[in-house]
Write an enzyme that holds these catalytic residues in place. Structure first.
Site, PDB file in Angstrom:
ATOM      1  N   LYS A 283       1.726 -18.199   6.361  1.00  0.00           N
ATOM      2  CA  LYS A 283       0.991 -18.630   7.553  1.00  0.00           C
ATOM      3  C   LYS A 283       0.851 -17.458   8.519  1.00  0.00           C
ATOM      4  CE  LYS A 283       3.367 -18.693  10.828  1.00  0.00           C
ATOM      5  NZ  LYS A 283       4.478 -18.076  11.544  1.00  0.00           N
TER       6      LYS A 283
ATOM      7  N   HIS B 253       7.459 -22.650   6.616  1.00  0.00           N
ATOM      8  CA  HIS B 253       8.871 -22.738   6.224  1.00  0.00           C
ATOM      9  C   HIS B 253       9.640 -23.816   6.994  1.00  0.00           C
ATOM     10  CE1 HIS B 253       9.657 -20.075   9.723  1.00  0.00           C
ATOM     11  NE2 HIS B 253      10.896 -20.512   9.657  1.00  0.00           N
TER      12      HIS B 253
ATOM     13  N   ASP C 110       0.907 -18.530  15.875  1.00  0.00           N
ATOM     14  CA  ASP C 110       2.164 -18.248  15.193  1.00  0.00           C
ATOM     15  C   ASP C 110       3.007 -19.515  15.021  1.00  0.00           C
ATOM     16  OD1 ASP C 110       4.148 -16.488  14.077  1.00  0.00           O
ATOM     17  OD2 ASP C 110       5.252 -16.541  15.970  1.00  0.00           O
TER      18      ASP C 110
ATOM     19  N   GLU D 227      12.545 -20.276  21.963  1.00  0.00           N
ATOM     20  CA  GLU D 227      13.298 -19.237  21.246  1.00  0.00           C
ATOM     21  C   GLU D 227      13.772 -18.219  22.273  1.00  0.00           C
ATOM     22  OE1 GLU D 227      11.714 -18.362  16.985  1.00  0.00           O
ATOM     23  OE2 GLU D 227       9.994 -18.327  18.309  1.00  0.00           O
TER      24      GLU D 227
ATOM     25  N   ARG E 258       0.824  -1.220   0.000  1.00  0.00           N
ATOM     26  CA  ARG E 258       0.000   0.000   0.000  1.00  0.00           C
ATOM     27  C   ARG E 258       0.852   1.261   0.000  1.00  0.00           C
ATOM     28  NH1 ARG E 258      -3.021  -1.404   5.317  1.00  0.00           N
ATOM     29  NH2 ARG E 258      -0.821  -1.733   5.747  1.00  0.00           N
TER      30      ARG E 258
ATOM     31  N   LYS F 106      13.037 -26.837   5.975  1.00  0.00           N
ATOM     32  CA  LYS F 106      14.318 -26.999   6.676  1.00  0.00           C
ATOM     33  C   LYS F 106      14.869 -28.398   6.430  1.00  0.00           C
ATOM     34  CE  LYS F 106      13.284 -23.829  10.539  1.00  0.00           C
ATOM     35  NZ  LYS F 106      14.300 -22.795  10.478  1.00  0.00           N
TER      36      LYS F 106
ATOM     37  N   LYS G  37       8.659 -17.350  23.328  1.00  0.00           N
ATOM     38  CA  LYS G  37       9.674 -16.301  23.130  1.00  0.00           C
ATOM     39  C   LYS G  37      10.348 -16.009  24.468  1.00  0.00           C
ATOM     40  CE  LYS G  37       8.406 -15.161  18.823  1.00  0.00           C
ATOM     41  NZ  LYS G  37       8.733 -16.165  17.844  1.00  0.00           N
TER      42      LYS G  37
ATOM     43  N   HIS H 163       3.957 -24.631  12.712  1.00  0.00           N
ATOM     44  CA  HIS H 163       5.233 -25.357  12.656  1.00  0.00           C
ATOM     45  C   HIS H 163       5.269 -26.615  13.538  1.00  0.00           C
ATOM     46  CE1 HIS H 163       6.373 -21.814  10.575  1.00  0.00           C
ATOM     47  NE2 HIS H 163       6.665 -21.077  11.620  1.00  0.00           N
TER      48      HIS H 163
HETATM   49  N1  LIG Z   1       8.686 -11.945   9.806  1.00  0.00           N
HETATM   50  C1  LIG Z   1       8.915 -13.254   9.972  1.00  0.00           C
HETATM   51  O1  LIG Z   1       9.975 -13.679  10.498  1.00  0.00           O
HETATM   52  C2  LIG Z   1       7.899 -14.242   9.522  1.00  0.00           C
HETATM   53  C3  LIG Z   1       6.691 -13.837   8.978  1.00  0.00           C
HETATM   54  N2  LIG Z   1       5.806 -14.774   8.518  1.00  0.00           N
HETATM   55  C4  LIG Z   1       4.537 -14.358   7.923  1.00  0.00           C
HETATM   56  O2  LIG Z   1       4.756 -13.457   6.843  1.00  0.00           O
HETATM   57  C5  LIG Z   1       3.689 -12.518   6.740  1.00  0.00           C
HETATM   58  C6  LIG Z   1       4.282 -11.111   6.747  1.00  0.00           C
HETATM   59  O3  LIG Z   1       4.941 -10.933   7.967  1.00  0.00           O
HETATM   60  P1  LIG Z   1       5.951  -9.731   8.198  1.00  0.00           P
HETATM   61  O4  LIG Z   1       6.721  -9.428   6.977  1.00  0.00           O
HETATM   62  O5  LIG Z   1       6.662 -10.070   9.437  1.00  0.00           O
HETATM   63  O6  LIG Z   1       4.949  -8.542   8.498  1.00  0.00           O
HETATM   64  P2  LIG Z   1       5.239  -6.967   8.418  1.00  0.00           P
HETATM   65  O7  LIG Z   1       4.233  -6.329   9.289  1.00  0.00           O
HETATM   66  O8  LIG Z   1       6.657  -6.666   8.636  1.00  0.00           O
HETATM   67  O9  LIG Z   1       4.933  -6.627   6.896  1.00  0.00           O
HETATM   68  C7  LIG Z   1       3.643  -6.739   6.393  1.00  0.00           C
HETATM   69  C8  LIG Z   1       3.658  -6.264   4.973  1.00  0.00           C
HETATM   70  O10 LIG Z   1       2.372  -6.454   4.457  1.00  0.00           O
HETATM   71  C9  LIG Z   1       1.950  -5.259   3.801  1.00  0.00           C
HETATM   72  N3  LIG Z   1       0.481  -5.167   3.963  1.00  0.00           N
HETATM   73  C10 LIG Z   1      -0.416  -5.280   2.978  1.00  0.00           C
HETATM   74  N4  LIG Z   1      -1.653  -5.151   3.423  1.00  0.00           N
HETATM   75  C11 LIG Z   1      -1.568  -4.966   4.723  1.00  0.00           C
HETATM   76  C12 LIG Z   1      -2.536  -4.772   5.727  1.00  0.00           C
HETATM   77  N5  LIG Z   1      -3.854  -4.735   5.452  1.00  0.00           N
HETATM   78  N6  LIG Z   1      -2.101  -4.608   6.985  1.00  0.00           N
HETATM   79  C13 LIG Z   1      -0.792  -4.620   7.264  1.00  0.00           C
HETATM   80  N7  LIG Z   1       0.169  -4.805   6.332  1.00  0.00           N
HETATM   81  C14 LIG Z   1      -0.208  -4.970   5.070  1.00  0.00           C
HETATM   82  C15 LIG Z   1       2.732  -4.134   4.433  1.00  0.00           C
HETATM   83  O11 LIG Z   1       3.022  -3.150   3.461  1.00  0.00           O
HETATM   84  P3  LIG Z   1       2.046  -1.917   3.242  1.00  0.00           P
HETATM   85  O12 LIG Z   1       1.735  -1.359   4.595  1.00  0.00           O
HETATM   86  O13 LIG Z   1       2.816  -0.984   2.379  1.00  0.00           O
HETATM   87  O14 LIG Z   1       0.872  -2.471   2.567  1.00  0.00           O
HETATM   88  C16 LIG Z   1       4.030  -4.820   4.827  1.00  0.00           C
HETATM   89  O15 LIG Z   1       4.988  -4.733   3.785  1.00  0.00           O
HETATM   90  C17 LIG Z   1       2.758 -12.809   7.934  1.00  0.00           C
HETATM   91  O16 LIG Z   1       1.702 -13.609   7.483  1.00  0.00           O
HETATM   92  C18 LIG Z   1       3.633 -13.607   8.898  1.00  0.00           C
HETATM   93  O17 LIG Z   1       2.892 -14.525   9.661  1.00  0.00           O
HETATM   94  C19 LIG Z   1       6.087 -16.108   8.555  1.00  0.00           C
HETATM   95  C20 LIG Z   1       7.275 -16.548   9.078  1.00  0.00           C
HETATM   96  C21 LIG Z   1       8.255 -15.682   9.648  1.00  0.00           C
HETATM   97  O1  LIG Z   2       7.193 -18.387  11.492  1.00  0.00           O
HETATM   98  C1  LIG Z   2       7.864 -18.023  12.435  1.00  0.00           C
HETATM   99  O2  LIG Z   2       9.036 -18.645  12.660  1.00  0.00           O
HETATM  100  C2  LIG Z   2      10.049 -18.019  13.438  1.00  0.00           C
HETATM  101  C3  LIG Z   2      11.057 -19.115  13.775  1.00  0.00           C
HETATM  102  O3  LIG Z   2      11.599 -19.595  12.576  1.00  0.00           O
HETATM  103  P1  LIG Z   2      13.151 -19.862  12.413  1.00  0.00           P
HETATM  104  O4  LIG Z   2      13.283 -20.444  11.062  1.00  0.00           O
HETATM  105  O5  LIG Z   2      13.834 -18.531  12.568  1.00  0.00           O
HETATM  106  O6  LIG Z   2      13.518 -20.802  13.512  1.00  0.00           O
HETATM  107  C4  LIG Z   2       9.460 -17.394  14.676  1.00  0.00           C
HETATM  108  O7  LIG Z   2      10.462 -16.699  15.390  1.00  0.00           O
HETATM  109  C5  LIG Z   2       8.368 -16.423  14.256  1.00  0.00           C
HETATM  110  O8  LIG Z   2       7.745 -15.875  15.406  1.00  0.00           O
HETATM  111  C6  LIG Z   2       7.311 -17.130  13.439  1.00  0.00           C
HETATM  112  O9  LIG Z   2       6.422 -16.173  12.874  1.00  0.00           O
END
Ligand SMILES: NC(=O)C1=CN([C@@H]2O[C@H](COP(=O)(O)OP(=O)(O)OC[C@H]3O[C@@H](n4cnc5c(N)ncnc54)[C@H](OP(=O)(O)O)[C@@H]3O)[C@@H](O)[C@H]2O)C=CC1
Ligand SMILES: O=C1O[C@H](COP(=O)(O)O)[C@@H](O)[C@H](O)[C@H]1O
Length: 472
Positions: free
Chosen positions: A149, A179, A236, A217, A52, A183, A327, A241
């Protein structure tokens, strides 16, 4: 892993929702770059990041920062080719025309064989709207969709999400990513169990008394608190996982190691799993969580879960599976422990005060350990506790292993769904956690750096957690 890609993939347009988010920075840009640098990407590709809000300093800066902070070493010419192929287009669930145009342009550049791979790296609340937009704009047509997820936030919303997906794509276009399945160490569970004659005969209730899947973790929120607030530890980590690992641990031998056979066997495990009993679930919240930015002072979000699970089938009836994750815990580990029955009879008197254990450490280079009794050298037939730990494979430095996201991105490009979860699995897992979502325990506080609340230490009695030493 094969050393050189011989069957090149068709050209690909990657459409990355959440390109400015944490996951894209930590894993997706580094993963795509590594695939490009090691020759696993298609000959030609384009990356269209979207969201966005356009990134303040442009997508190039996002990519560079991501690789600087989270990537391996980069090579100038590969990096500039990677950046040249990457652009950013603003979109949201109502406005996707500009994005559709960008995807069309990229496909036209790449030729008739071009494939589209859409990665939805956005919070669960954003998924459904974006899927609708992908359908309306035609982006989803013949595309593959990787969906992050957790898939929804409960049974009802996951069913709605699935229905929204099925309106725009078929199941064979959907890649629900977990993910942990990418692994090496998790896939190694399949190798250990099904490539050896040693373990499988003992892999059942006749020999195994309990199983632990323990993923503490030590990290805290790392800037993700507002996301975590809306999700919590059960959604989460546990329903995703930990349950997927349980699926690999508990499944019957699949006839083949392909998407159909493997996912059928995993789905059968989830069908046989009893819904969690809330009185056998412990929630915890680490002291100081409510001071994190983005967390409500009165938040009761759980940052820790321990749960007792049962798989009610021929192989596992009566064997408790203990799952624990949280955590701000004492260590970061991914440890599976199988506790064996103690042999009957008292020929060794009281000496056997601990059962034998098989320990799988899901480290980058997987390790397998055995803890058992042996004779203590000397004139008596006295026992001493012995352990052995081996790295598998012992002589491999793991240098050509793909990291989880790299492996799964590659599989999605190849159209291989084996390591992605299926709608029926996800649906059943939400059914299993529904009693806990409906009647959640109140989280007990625990100290950062500990092994969680006291009640969780008690949960597996008469067994003890393998990790945590005296505390366990
Ligand atoms: N971060 C991690 O280590 C992990 C994350 N995940 C999964 O990946 C997905 C993304 O996580 P993560 O990158 O950490 O999240 P962030 O909050 O860091 O990023 C979310 C992204 O989604 C976009 N977005 C689009 N629509 C929306 C909305 N309606 N509300 C909020 N954000 C929006 C945002 O960009 P913009 O605001 O410009 O639209 C932003 O780039 C989640 O489903 C999470 O469960 C899974 C495993 C590990
Ligand atoms: O999906 C997730 O996984 C990480 C842990 O993954 P790892 O590969 O770094 O062990 C977890 O920390 C996070 O909260 C969760 O969203």
């Amino acid at each position: 892993m094969e050393t050189a890609p011989t069957d090149r993939l068709d050209p690909h347009v990657f459409v990355l929702f959440g390109a400015t988010g944490d996951l894209a920075a930590r894993k997706l840009f580094p993963g795509l770059y590594t695939l490009a640098a090691s020759g696993w990407m298609p000959e030609d590709y384009r990356i269209v990041g979207t969201g966005r809000h356009a990134p303040e300093h442009g997508i190039e800066q996002i990519v560079r920062d991501s690789l600087d902070e989270f990537g391996d070493e980069t090579d100038d010419s590969t990096l500039s080719a990677f950046i040249d192929r990457t652009r950013f287009v603003v979109s949201d669930d109502e406005n996707g025309d500009e994005l559709a145009e960008a995807v069309q342009e990229a496909r036209a550049d790449l030729g008739d064989d071009a494939k589209t791979l859409v990665y939805l790296s956005v919070p669960p609340s954003a998924m459904q709207g974006l899927i609708g937009m992908l359908g309306r704009t035609g982006i989803a047509e013949r595309a593959r969709l990787i969906v992050e997820k957790p898939f929804g936030s409960d049974l009802e919303s996951s069913r709605e999400l699935d229905a929204a997906l099925k309106q725009v794509v078929d199941e064979d276009q959907v890649f629900r990513i977990d993910h942990f399945l990418g692994k090496e160490a998790v896939q190694n569970i399949l190798a250990l169990r099904f490539a050896n004659g040693l373990l499988e005969p003992a892999w059942n209730r006749h020999h195994i008394a309990s199983v632990q899947i323990d993923i503490p973790e030590d990290l805290q929120m790392e800037g993700r608190a507002s996301f975590y607030e809306s999700v919590g530890c059960l959604r989460d980590m546990v329903v995703t996982h930990l349950c997927q690992i349980l699926g690999f641990m508990a499944m019957e031998p699949p006839v083949h190691l392909d998407a159909l056979s493997l996912r059928n066997e995993k789905a059968k495990v989830f069908q046989a799993m009893q819904p969690f009993d809330p009185s056998r679930v412990v929630y915890g919240q680490y002291r100081g969580y409510t001071d994190e930015e983005g967390v409500d002072a009165g938040s009761d979000t759980e940052t820790f879960v321990a749960v007792e699970a049962f798989v009610d089938n021929e192989r596992w009836a009566g064997v408790p599976f203990y799952l624990r994750t949280g955590k701000a815990m004492a260590e970061s580990r991914r440890t599976i422990t199988l506790t064996f029955h103690t042999p009957p009879g008292r020929r060794f008197g009281d000496q056997i005060d601990e059962p034998d254990q098989l320990v799988l450490e899901l480290t980058d280079t997987p390790q397998v350990g055995i803890e058992m009794w042996a004779k203590r050298p000397g004139p008596e037939l006295a026992l001493s506790r012995s352990s052995v730990m081996m790295e598998v494979p012992a002589d491999d430095d793991g240098s050509d292993a793909l990291k989880a996201y790299e492996r799964l991105l590659l599989d999605a490009m190849r159209g291989d769904q084996t390591l992605f979860t299926r709608a029926d699995e996800v649906d059943r897992l939400w059914q299993i956690v529904t009693p806990v979502l409906a009647d959640p325990p109140s989280p007990e506080q625990y100290e950062p750096g500990s092994w969680g609340p006291h009640a969780a230490l008690e949960l597996p009695r008469p067994f003890r957690w393998h990790l945590g030493g005296a505390d366990a």
